[in-house]
Design an enzyme around this catalytic site. Structure first.
Site, short mmCIF file in Angstrom:
data_model
loop_
_atom_site.label_atom_id
_atom_site.label_comp_id
_atom_site.label_asym_id
_atom_site.label_seq_id
_atom_site.Cartn_x
_atom_site.Cartn_y
_atom_site.Cartn_z
CD GLU A 824 47.77 70.41 97.09
OE1 GLU A 824 47.46 71.46 96.53
OE2 GLU A 824 48.88 69.87 96.97
NE ARG A 902 54.14 75.49 91.23
CZ ARG A 902 54.18 75.15 89.94
NH1 ARG A 902 54.10 76.07 89.00
NH2 ARG A 902 54.33 73.89 89.58
CD GLU A 1283 48.15 75.83 90.27
OE1 GLU A 1283 48.45 76.09 91.44
OE2 GLU A 1283 48.73 74.94 89.61
#
Ligand SMILES: Cc1cc2nc3c(=O)[nH]c(=O)nc-3n(C[C@H](O)[C@H](O)[C@H](O)COP(=O)(O)OP(=O)(O)OC[C@H]3O[C@@H](n4cnc5c(N)ncnc54)[C@H](O)[C@@H]3O)c2cc1C
Ligand code: FES
Ligand code: FES
Length: 1351
Positions: A824, A902, A1283
């Site tokens: 990423e 997160r 995920e």
């Protein structure tokens, strides 16, 4: 120089007594190579010389199987063909004389005809990113060539050397089961009566049948039949060549190395006498690693392949003698035969060797590695040497002047990797003796992963009794992994001679072993206490086994308590069985509408044949160069000087690249610009890229990169979270999230507890490492082929470093061989450097990082440390939680802030807590920057919450299931970030999981098992997950698509997402197919590129189907609208008619689509706003069995219920659930990155870093997609899936913890205890405190420098 000395011999080549022509066949085609390079591997030859790129490079060390090919030899003595799978990355090209090579291209192709092994893995959904697939196909193919009707056990054995990071293995086994005796019974046609392919029987056991449920993801009946008589034939010309060959030595040479293949023992001994430093090479599985990774150069190589004395097997009076060049597979076959034919008392040693071979490397290695190679490597962790030593095997050694026979004992190994052989001697053979009556022999291997792993400790134990008694007459105990060589525990063994085999002997043996088998607390390999404990535990297992055998022979001995018997069981894997359940499409859905159906990944067939093109498969450009990075060897230092003068003069080198070559800005970073593209003055981690060498070939570039000299002034590094806390080395901001009143909450609580845990990081281990090919063009343009999840970010950062506008940079992504978050942001580390080189030299430049470089440079999942305080009521209801997270971010911010956020967003997992506060502190350390990884901090956040909820249950003495259930979220409750939960399905998942797993029944069985067994314990855990869907950086929640309809009716679809195996392109085609109302076959996705869809968000956060799907839908709806009138005008006309009519009417047949997720955005300051678009829920229940003596565990059973909304494609979604689960299983139970206290990564390849293998799948795996759960927030009522299921693997961790609790209870220990993640064998063993652990006290922390530290 030794090579020069051989020049005289080389003259004999001209004289004709030696040949320098290498003749071999590849896929039936003859190759005559006159310049075979002794340093070239078969893999390089296939990929670079022959352009056969189907065979992949995953590790170059024999550890992943991506490079598997089949070799075939004709054996003149038996007139038989021998087919065997090998690792092309280790096979020396020069070893292939008169061998036939078959690659994945040689057995079938999409264009020609697929081989059934290719078709079945694809159609069974066993290929996601596909990078492992050719290797797996070839392993299966080689198996079938030898055995067309294998059993499942053979299939599992064939795959011991293959890894897959995507699929979770289940679908591969399921597809290939159709070739086996177990699976081939009806070929899937007997589904009516319950077929093993669909496992309907198993389903029926657990759930009521329901017509809307489907359980088959593929139709085995559709598979082309497998006809073994139709296989490619062995080239007849090769048989003639072999039959007609004259006895002739071979010699191949390059500037650096000579490869001799003498044709007689005499000549071999002569050459060894002449070149005492010459390396004898058989399998090259050790030498190949030394050359590739340890920078060794062996100028003279001697290959004894032709020498009968080294390749024969003799059955003698005393045992069986194996020529030193016999392969381990050959040895295994001979010993198996002997075990079947000889009386059992004679084969005790043979059985022990076979047991060691069962877990020795993978099949590909065993097929080439020689028994002599294992002995002569003299590795202290060899699996065979302890057996040979305990058995007293006899070795025949020879030099030019004669031979001698020595017994393998503690004089044979004279030091680390040293033996008693003189430099001119070679090992000719090893004799493995028969055992005799009253003799018992056992061998043990304990390794982090069961299959294809090097051992932590190996042991072999050999006892002989005075016949008819339990009086010890002779005893040999040998251990590997306890010193620099294989050792004998002589003192202990001697002290037990003449003693009775009983409890007293056991106690004395253990006390003595604890004193004799010591290790320095700083010993290489670490795990010192564990290794020492193992020496005792393994002896105890031997003790029990022998007691059992004595009893069986009628010797009167102490009775073994029945609860100890399971400690003697030898682990043999169970063939896994599985069930997949999903909702069938509604009755009446058109057959052409494939939405909701298990459509195969659209590239799967190409992936199985090697025709799918990955970045490094792009053919070489003329004039292309290769780049090798120069990286820091220090974690923190000032660079005093860089000297590339030697490197620049080395063969093939074109240029070096350093910071001064950057035309634009050296400052880089995906979120914050806090990094340099090339280090400038200072390095902040080992692996920090300082520069690069560019040369004509990879080998030249890599050799020269090692010659760049850098002088450093070392600065103190910060490596661990604890060090960062001590130094207050944190990135800003420190995030806090709070709901309710903590003080008040704790006041309300009946009880309080505090705890902490550490979670290790994780390497992505995508099978395809990072790769970039940069091609400079006119007007400052540059085209880059990159394996990246973030095309736009790559474009932006390359433009920045080159100082050109983004419109000059084109980034193209065809597909990736896995990403998992690792591609990423960190891919830009490489692509920017490659771009600088291409720009400087104005030539195409390529680099595919070697596995060790990739692991060293690119970072992984953040290690986390969590501290918590929990207040709860006596019923188990949690009323207050205060938790602090620390993450180890490494040397730059990268995505660490979003990852920590997160973690905080998931700090309560699925539990409603009225008063909660979470703080997230990001530690700045001198490790390579850690980055995104599937789950993106969510798993770390949830892991700590599962730990506290488990502790609550434990401290109350309640079942963890009950406490978790009491705290589960309910509809309408509010999260700590003030989001009201709608459409909560976690309770439904929970109930379904309880019933499908038969939880209560299972719990009772576990309790009973634990009452009946002292040394093996079972554990059970059920764990929920809730995962928020959205990028938490709000602006990223957008996507674009571009759809062209051509006049022949074909559709070219492009969207902003990238394909990394997750099936995104397949789902996008399904979406377009439904909206346009045309079959998928008319729609094509070519690639992702920055010139078709601009400003794309990275393919991440599980949101790509939601975002891109909606953008594709938008574009297609625009086109449908434009075509509407033409359809109305000609309702019976075809799609093509309609398109043509519109075209002639000058209608724009190209449309852009765009989508942004509405109403999302959260503000930490005010703790308000919608953080997530919606939530995914799931629940898993797992059962494990722990061997308390070794710490090994078995994954017995897992049941998963996952809410994926209305699945767009159940095969892909189940693939994501299973693949994510297995990756999580790696994180929580297996994968350990070891760093030295100076910040050096010690685990840099599959040899030392273990991801789950085939054998790690739970023996019973049920995956059910929750029914009737349509989600109005995403495309066609689906949900994200990449995920969310990942965390469910923690159910294995907590099942292990449950089993450990049962073991601890036997020692009188109760209540919560700390178990860090991963629950490795070492941690499990150390936590199962007992009489053996007590004999091995821990070394005083701080009194020594450990080999590795918990970062
Ligand atoms: C992926 C992988 C997994 C592995 N797993 C295991 C494992 O589970 N357990 C384990 O114990 N090992 C393991 N190994 C190590 C290795 O495979 C074995 O040691 C193997 O037996 C070496 O045999 P070889 O023929 O390939 O040796 P080579 O690499 O060809 O040679 C190894 C050494 O032996 C010397 N040698 C070989 N034959 C002779 C001879 N006749 N006389 C004198 N010297 C000789 C060579 O000169 C060289 O120094 C693994 C290796 C790899 C790459
Ligand atoms: S590339 Fe050969 S085994 Fe990994
Ligand atoms: S499909 Fe196996 S590694 Fe990706």
């Amino acid at each position: 120089m030794e090579r020069r000395e051989t020049v005289g011999d080389l003259n004999r080549i001209q004289a004709g007594s030696i040949s320098d022509q290498l003749i071999f066949f590849v896929n039936g085609k003859k190759i005559v190579e006159s310049n075979a390079d002794p340093e070239m591997t078969l893999l390089t030859y296939l990929r670079r010389r022959l352009g056969l790129t189907g065979t992949k490079l995953g590790c170059a060390e024999g550890g992943c199987g991506a490079c598997t090919v089949m070799l075939s030899k004709y054996q003149t003595h038996t007139q038989e063909l021998l087919h065997y799978a090998v690792n092309a990355c280790l096979a020396p090209l020069c070893s292939l004389h008169l061998v036939a090579v078959t690659t994945v291209e040689g057995i079938g192709s999409v264009a020609r005809k697929l081989h059934p092994v290719q078709e079945r893995i694809a159609k069974a959904h066993g290929s996601q990113c596909g990078f492992c697939t050719p290797g797996i196909v070839m392993s299966m193919y080689a198996l079938l060539r030898n055995n067309p009707t294998p059993r499942m056990a053979d299939v599992e054995d064939a795959f011991q050397g293959n890894l897959c990071r995507c699929t979770g293995y289940r679908p591969i086994l399921e597809g290939y089961k159709t070739f086996t005796v177990e699976g081939g019974c009806c070929g899937g046609r007997g589904r009516e009566s319950g077929c093993c392919l669909t496992n309907e029987n198993a389903v029926k056991e657990t759930v009521e049948e329901d017509v809307s449920e489907a359980t088959s993801l593929f139709q085995a009946a559709d598979f082309a039949p497998f006809d073994p008589t139709q296989e490619v034939i062995f080239p007849p010309e090769l048989i003639s060549l072999i039959k007609g060959q004259k006895s002739r030595s071979l010699c191949f040479y390059s500037d650096r190395v000579v490869w001799w293949q003498p044709d007689s023992l005499e000549e071999l001994l002569h050459l060894k006498w002449k070149h005492p430093n010459a390396k004898v090479v058989v399998g090259n599985t050790e030498v190949g690693i030394e050359v590739k990774f340890k920078n060794m150069l062996y100028p003279v190589i001697l290959a004894p392949n032709f020498i009968p004395e080294l390749n024969t097997v003799d059955h003698t009076e005393a045992g069986i003698t194996f020529g030193a060049a016999c392969t381990l597979s050959q040895m295994g076959a001979v010993l198996r035969q002997a075990v079947q034919t000889l009386p059992p008392h004679q084969t005790e040693v043979f059985i022990a060797v076979l047991e060691q071979l069962r877990w020795f490397a993978g099949r590909q290695i065993r097929n080439v590695a020689a028994v002599g190679g294992n002995i002569m490597t003299a590795s202290p962790i060899s699996d065979l040497n302890p057996v040979f030593m305990a058995a007293g095997c006899r070795l025949t050694l020879m030099d030019r002047d004669g031979s001698r026979v020595v017994q393998m004992d503690d004089h044979f190994f004279t030091g680390y990797r040293k033996t008693a052989l003189s430099s001119q001697e070679i090992l000719v053979s090893v004799e493995i003796p028969y055992s005799k009556k009253a003799q018992f022999f056992s061998a043990f291997k304990q390794s982090p992963r069961r299959e294809d792993d090097i051992s932590i400790v190996t042991a072999a134990m050999n006892v002989t009794f005075t016949p008819g008694t339990d009086m010890v007459e002779d005893l040999r105990l040998s251990y590997g992994g306890m010193a620099a060589t294989t050792v004998l525990a002589k003192r202990t063994a001697d002290s037990l001679l003449g003693r009775q085999w009983g409890e007293e002997l056991l106690q004395d043996a253990c006390s003595s072993l604890a004193e004799e088998m010591t290790l320095d607390p700083s010993a290489p390999g670490g795990m010192v206490t564990y290794r020492r404990t193992l020496t005792l535990s393994l002896f105890y297992k031997f003790y029990l086994t022998v007691l059992q055998k004595l009893t069986e022979q009628g010797v009167c001995v102490e009775e073994i308590s029945s609860d100890c018997l399971s400690a003697t069981e030898i682990y043999h894997p169970e063939t896994p069985s599985s069930v997949q359940i999903y909702q069938a499409v509604p009755e009446g859905q058109s057959q052409d509408d494939v939405l909701g159906r298990p459509l195969m990944h659209l590239s799967a067939l190409k992936q199985t044949t090697g025709e799918a093109v990955y970045c490094d498969d792009v053919p070489l450009y003329e004039n292309e160069l290769y780049l090798a990075p120069v990286t820091s060897s220090k974690a923190h230092a000032r660079i005093l000087s860089i000297d590339a003068s030697v490197a620049e003069c080395m063969p093939g080198v074109v240029s070096c690249v350093f910071a001064e070559d950057i035309p634009g800005s050296n400052a880089t970073g995906v979120a914050v610009c806090d990094e340099t593209v090339l280090a400038d003055g200072e390095v902040t981690c080992v692996g920090h890229i300082i520069g690069a060498v560019v040369a004509d070939t990879q080998l030249h570039a890599q050799r020269a990169a090692k010659a760049v000299r850098i002088q450093y002034e070392e600065l103190p590094p910060i490596v661990t979270i604890q060090e960062a806390i001590a130094a207050q080395s944190f990135y800003q901001p420190i995030r806090t999230m709070q709901k309710g009143d903590l003080e008040d909450g704790f006041k309300q609580a009946d009880h309080m507890l505090e705890g902490e845990m550490h979670m290790g990081g994780q390497e992505h281990f995508y099978l395809e490492t990072n790769v970039t090919l940069a091609v400079p063009k006119e007007d400052d343009e540059m085209e880059l082929f990159v394996s990246t999840q973030a095309a736009t970010k790559t474009q932006v950062l390359v433009a920045k470093v080159l100082g050109v506008p983004a419109n000059r940079i084109l980034v193209r992504v065809k597909r990736m061989g896995g990403g998992f978050g690792g591609k990423e942001s960190r891919t830009t580390l490489l692509s920017t450097v490659v771009a600088i080189a291409a720009n400087k030299l104005k030539r195409p430049v390529r680099c595919m990082l070697d596995r060790d470089e990739d692991m060293l440079i690119t970072g992984g999942r953040h290690p986390f440390y969590g501290k918590y305080k929990v207040g709860f009521s006596s019923s188990g209801k949690v009323v207050a939680v205060d938790v602090t997270y620390y993450s180890n971010a490494g040397n730059s911010m990268d995505l660490s802030l979003s990852i920590m956020e997160r973690a905080l967003f998931h700090m309560e997992n699925s539990y409603s807590v009225a008063n909660i506060r979470g703080r997230g502190i990001i530690c700045r350390t001198n490790l390579p920057s850690n980055t995104a990884f599937r789950g993106f901090g969510g798993p770390q956040g949830m892991m700590v919450s599962e730990n506290w909820i488990n502790d609550v249950a434990h401290s109350l003495g309640k079942s963890a299931e009950e406490v978790r259930r009491v705290n589960l979220y309910m509809q309408g409750e509010v999260t700590p970030y003030n989001q009201i939960l709608e459409n909560v399905t976690v309770d439904r998942c929970w109930d379904e999981c309880l019933s499908r797993s038969r939880y209560q029944e299972r719990q009772a069985a576990v309790d009973q098992y634990n009452r009946q067994n002292r040394w093996t314990k079972r554990g059970l855990a059920i764990v929920p997950t809730k995962f928020g869907i959205c990028f938490t950086a709000t602006f990223l929640n957008q996507a674009g698509a571009l759809v062209h309809i051509y006049t022949d009716g074909s559709v070219l679809l492009t969207h902003g997402g990238t394909e990394m195996g997750q099936g995104l392109h397949t789902k996008m085609v399904q979406v377009a197919s439904r909206v346009l109302g045309i079959p998928c076959s008319k729609i094509h996705i070519s690639e992702t590129s920055t010139n078709t869809v601009p400003n794309t968000s990275p393919t991440a956060a599980s949101a790509s189907s939601d975002l891109n799907g909606a953008a594709v839908q938008n574009a297609c709806e625009i086109l449908v609208k434009r075509l509407e009138s033409y359809r109305t005008k000609n309702p019976k006309g075809s799609w093509e008619d309609c398109v043509k009519a519109a075209y002639f009417d000058r209608v724009n047949l190209s449309a852009n689509g765009f989508y942004k997720i509405p109403d999302v955005g959260y503000d930490f300051e005010t703790n308000s706003g919608r953080a997530f678009n919606y939530f995914c829920y799931g629940v898993a229940c797992s059962e494990v069995e722990v061997d308390c003596l070794t710490g090994a565990h078995k994954n017995l059973s897992t049941t998963i219920v996952m809410d994926v909304g209305n699945s767009l494609n159940p095969a892909i979604d189940i693939g994501q659930v299973e693949g994510g689960f297995m990756q999580g299983l790696g994180l929580f139970t297996l994968e350990e990155l070891h760093y030295s206290p100076r910040g050096v990564l010690l685990t840099r390849g599959p040899g030392s870093y273990k991801i789950p293998a085939f054998g790690d799948i739970p023996s019973n795996l049920t995956v059910s997609l929750l029914r009737d759960s349509s989600n109005q927030k995403a495309i066609f009522a689906s949900k994200a899936v990449g995920e969310p299921p990942f965390f469910l693997a923690s159910s294995i961790f907590f099942a292990i913890k449950d089993a450990i609790s049962a073991a601890r209870a036997e020692s009188g220990l109760s209540g919560p205890f700390r178990l860090d993640s991963p629950a490795s064998a070492e941690r499990i063993r150390n936590a199962c405190s007992d009489r053996f652990t007590k004999l091995v006290p821990l070394a005083e922390p701080g009194s020594f420098t450990p080999w590795s530290v918990q970062v």
